[in-house]
Design an enzyme around this catalytic site. Structure first.
Site, PDB file in Angstrom:
ATOM      1  N   GLU A 134       0.813  -1.215   0.000  1.00 12.14           N
ATOM      2  CA  GLU A 134       0.000   0.000   0.000  1.00 12.14           C
ATOM      3  C   GLU A 134       0.841   1.257   0.000  1.00 12.14           C
ATOM      4  O   GLU A 134       0.529   2.221  -0.701  1.00 12.14           O
ATOM      5  CB  GLU A 134      -0.929   0.019   1.216  1.00 12.14           C
ATOM      6  N   HIS A 203     -10.089  -5.342  10.202  1.00 16.63           N
ATOM      7  CA  HIS A 203     -10.835  -4.945   9.023  1.00 16.63           C
ATOM      8  C   HIS A 203     -12.013  -4.066   9.391  1.00 16.63           C
ATOM      9  O   HIS A 203     -12.954  -3.937   8.632  1.00 16.63           O
ATOM     10  CB  HIS A 203     -11.360  -6.187   8.284  1.00 16.63           C
TER      11      HIS A 203
END
Lengths: 398, 450
Positions: A134, A203
């Site tokens: 990322e 998450h």
């Protein structure tokens, strides 16, 4: 769900877009279908009995009273993720410099199908599948943006963008400033975040609280298909780096949106339901919990004003201020953690600017300061539930 | 690997014909909207027939390609018997020891030398200026002049540069004036960065030199992204990014190399392996044979060059650039050199390395001296020219500093501009508040102007 959206007042497409007040004048409480807000169980074929008050992710078919009128209304119906895709596609058509990069955005179409079909249409370079790094593909987007492209970075889940914090904070947010305005970084960083259904702590992150301090970026949160498409388009067209927060549980919301093109303002809040007694400020998924609570409150005789703040950085203090001046009471309902969340900053901003107009201290309802637990019942009570909102309004209006 | 490279050198223009047809080449780019430009490799699902090995028990078509089996239990060695050889053109005394190099004409060679001397002079004097308290901070490129100028001279003005912080020479070559450098270091009104960054963190969009950020190796993914942008536009240009030996330990280096290879981005990844990352020697930084061996690990073509040899650096970058653009691929160059100065003005390297070592490198391996010897051998440089150049450079640098010192600092309103394209309301409020404070207490803010 369609009914709930209708009550929010944004469903009809026939009104001119800039004039939100027109839309709201058609709204009336009496035409609301009755949705019980007590905790009577709804049976869910997949997961068994669950409590009401939750947002139902599967779009419910429109009710009979709306079916007839639906046929005559202009616009088209779609789900929120489709609205995002429509906005994205329109911008990619309009400007060949717009491109998307992220994990599984290409052939797979994105983990939440936001980029489905785009790789086939625009090719592998404009919808780029990246390896799992990322920080680096966000860095790539920064470099590409400085050279003239308008990249959109998709984080598979917002939480993964914590790995990109260095690039977002030190480069994305800063390079326009440190270069003396020589290099602009018109990127959009987007992805699903928020507490979902038992996705686990890692998450279920709410990154808006971590990113809010970064100078140089703008943050917006979408909550309906209508504002999702409008904000996506506005974010792409903005010259500043914009972080667009979507919510995992809102992707399947259905709404009728206008056929004609529209772009929303990145710095404006949305008046969801005007009222007189108390201002409730919220954004993203909590908007639906607030509206759920609003039904109960209306039945109890209260008249809450609900504003979806949409713009998390900077706050639309104009709309918020006008509301505070009218109602003199503020409740903030957010999904961020209590400590250092958007609500904390908003509380400070309102206190500083509108202290004289407040009749009571601002109440901020946030998630607990805990990592999100997996077990369903535990997870449910780490976020704000409509019952708590109702109780808070009753308290503040005493 | 050296053999592979020499093939290119023998036919300087010949390699343009060597376009790798398997990869998507930007030479064939057409600006057609909605045309599906798919990599051939994504037709894999249509190649089910090749799943079977044709009955050959020696190979297996694993994901990623055909692999031969072996009955030998053999581990690849962690260290090679010999380190990868280092390409050099000039020996220590400036004599050519290779015939495989790109010829440069006199004008370019003399400009290269002049810029190397100017860089050296600028570094010395600015460093002293910091010591005298006239600027707050400085980084020198002492010992790396050949890397700076040699690589810069081999690039085109359209090639985007993503520097670390020891590449001021590249900007000098491109036309940034001594006054521009001084203005940035003093953070005055003449600074095109508007006084926002530390000294020596230059940036100029006019010269295609991206503003330096202090974060280590973050520029590597930027360069890859920009190369991807150039590729999408079908431009005849590449990007180049510089980083040190220390920067190769970061996550961004790893992912940047990997991305560049997967995306087939036209980027030159230039590692200045100068042996030291502040006080960390390379033996504590990694255990691989330097950086050049890592290229193969990512599927990136790589070469090791003598970083103190301006002609070798020039040739390597020149050829790498052609490869990157014509074949749309990344190239990794490791230039071996020595950081003859301290890490920065905040460092005293005698604390962690012997002074004799520093002095040996400065005295015997000076890249500027080596290039001068070659120039003199060519008959293109004389001692009087040397004296005149050094004198001129010194006077120019001193003058630039004197002028920069007197230019006023940027106005206070520049605190709030360029954070966004248009200052939002909260910043406008903060500016108003600051203005009021300054007006109310002018005696506390004597030099601050709005």
């Amino acid at each position: 769900m369609a009914a709930m959206l209708r009550s929010v007042g944004v469903a009809s497409a026939s009104f001119p877009l800039a004039d939100h007040s027109n839309k709201l004048s058609t709204f009336s409480v009496c035409s609301l279908p009755v949705i019980r807000s007590e905790r009577s169980p709804i049976s869910d074929p997949i997961r068994g009995t669950r409590m009401t008050g939750k947002v139902i992710t599967k779009a419910v078919a429109a009710q009979a009273e709306n079916a007839a009128s639906a046929a005559s209304k202009p616009g088209h119906e779609l789900l929120l993720f489709e609205a995002l895709r429509e906005g994205l596609e329109e911008e990619m058509d309009r400007d060949p410099r717009v491109c998307v990069m992220g994990e599984d955005v290409g052939h797979y179409g994105g983990s939440y199908k936001v980029t489905k079909g785009l790789a086939d249409k625009y090719g592998d370079l404009r919808v780029l599948d990246t390896p799992i790094a990322e920080n680096s593909f966000t860095g790539m987007a920064v470099g590409a943006a400085m050279t003239g492209l308008r990249p959109i970075v998709e984080g598979m889940n917002m939480g993964f963008l914590l790995l990109a914090f260095n690039q977002i904070s030190d480069n994305c947010g800063m390079l326009h400033y440190t270069s003396g305005g020589q290099f602009t970084i018109p990127t959009v960083i987007r992805g699903p975040g928020g507490v979902g259904r038992q996705l686990g702590a890692e998450h279920s992150q709410r990154l808006e609280s971590y990113f809010q301090s970064i100078p140089g970026i703008q943050m917006v949160a979408c909550s309906t298909p209508y504002n999702a498409k409008g904000l996506m388009k506005a974010a792409i067209r903005s010259e500043n780096p914009v972080v667009l927060f979507e919510h995992v549980l809102l992707y399947n919301l259905k709404e009728r949106i206008p056929d004609e093109e529209y772009v929303l303002s990145l710095e404006e809040a949305e008046m969801v339901r005007p009222g007189e007694h108390v201002t409730i400020l919220t954004y993203s998924r909590m908007r639906y919990h607030v509206m759920q609570a609003a039904k109960t409150l209306v039945n109890k005789g209260y008249d809450p004003e609900v504003i979806d703040i949409r713009s998390l950085k900077p706050f639309d203090l104009y709309t918020i201020g006008n509301s505070v001046k009218k109602t003199h009471r503020v409740i903030i309902v957010e999904e961020c953690m209590r400590t250092g969340g958007i609500g904390a900053s908003l509380t400070a901003a309102i206190n500083e600017n509108f202290h004289d107009y407040l009749d009571a201290p601002i109440v901020c309802l946030s998630s607990q300061d805990v990592p999100t637990p997996y077990a369903g019942t535990l997870e449910e009570w780490t976020v704000v539930q409509p019952a708590q909102i109702v109780a808070a309004v009753e308290q503040i209006c005493q | 690997m050296a053999l592979h490279f020499s093939k290119y050198l023998k036919q300087k223009m010949g390699y343009l014909g060597m376009i790798n047809l398997r990869s998507w080449s930007c030479c064939f780019y057409q600006k057609q909207p909605y045309l599906s430009r798919r990599f051939e490799s994504f037709k894999a699902d249509k190649q089910l027939g090749s799943l079977h090995n044709g009955g050959d028990p020696q190979v297996m078509n694993f994901p990623g390609g055909i692999v031969k089996f072996t009955p030998e239990l053999k581990f690849l060695s962690d260290t090679p018997e010999e380190r990868i050889h280092c390409y050099r053109v000039l020996d220590d005394s400036g004599q050519p020891v290779s015939s495989n190099f790109v010829q440069i004409d006199k004008d370019i060679a003399v400009k290269m030398y002049k810029d190397m001397v100017t860089l050296q002079t600028m570094d010395t004097i600015f460093y002293d200026a910091q010591r005298q308290g006239r600027i707050s901070f400085y980084v020198t490129a002492i010992g790396e002049e050949a890397i700076n100028i040699g690589s810069a001279a081999a690039l085109g003005m359209d090639d985007l540069v993503f520097p670390q912080y020891r590449e001021a020479g590249v900007l000098l070559w491109r036309g940034f004036t001594l006054q521009d450098f001084a203005n940035q270091c003093f953070g005055n009104k003449g600074d095109n960065g508007k006084g926002r960054q530390m000294p020596a963190h230059y940036g100029s969009n006019k010269h295609n030199y991206i503003t330096i950020a202090s974060t280590v190796a973050t520029q590597i993914p930027h360069a890859v992204g920009a190369a991807y942008s150039l590729k999408m536009d079908g431009r005849e240009a590449c990007t180049i990014t510089y980083f040190g030996d220390g920067g190769t330990s970061t996550g961004d280096f790893h992912a940047g190399l990997n991305f560049a290879a997967v995306m087939e981005a036209p980027v030159i990844l230039f590692c200045r392996n100068n042996g030291w990352a502040i006080s960390t020697p390379v033996s504590d930084q990694f255990r691989s044979d330097g950086i050049v061996v890592r290229g193969q690990a990512y599927g990136v073509r790589s070469i090791r060059v003598d970083g103190n040899d301006a002609l070798a650096v020039f040739t390597a970058v020149h050829v790498a650039r052609k490869m990157a653009i014509s074949e749309c691929r990344p190239v990794l160059i490791e230039a071996l050199t020595y950081r003859a100065g301290h890490h920065s003005t905040s460092d005293d390297s005698s604390k962690y390395r012997p002074i004799e070592e520093i002095e040996w490198w400065r005295a015997t391996q000076d890249p500027v001296a080596r290039f001068r010897k070659w120039l003199e051998g060519q008959g293109w440089w004389t001692t009087p020219s040397e004296i005149e150049l050094r004198d001129h450079a010194r006077r120019e640098v001193l003058h630039a500093i004197q002028v920069a010192e007197t230019v006023e600092k940027p106005s206070l309103k520049e605190i709030f501009t360029d954070v966004y394209d248009v200052p939002p309301s909260n910043l406008c409020d903060q500016e108003k508040s600051l203005r009021k404070t300054v007006e109310r207490h002018p005696q506390d803010y004597p030099h601050f102007l709005f």
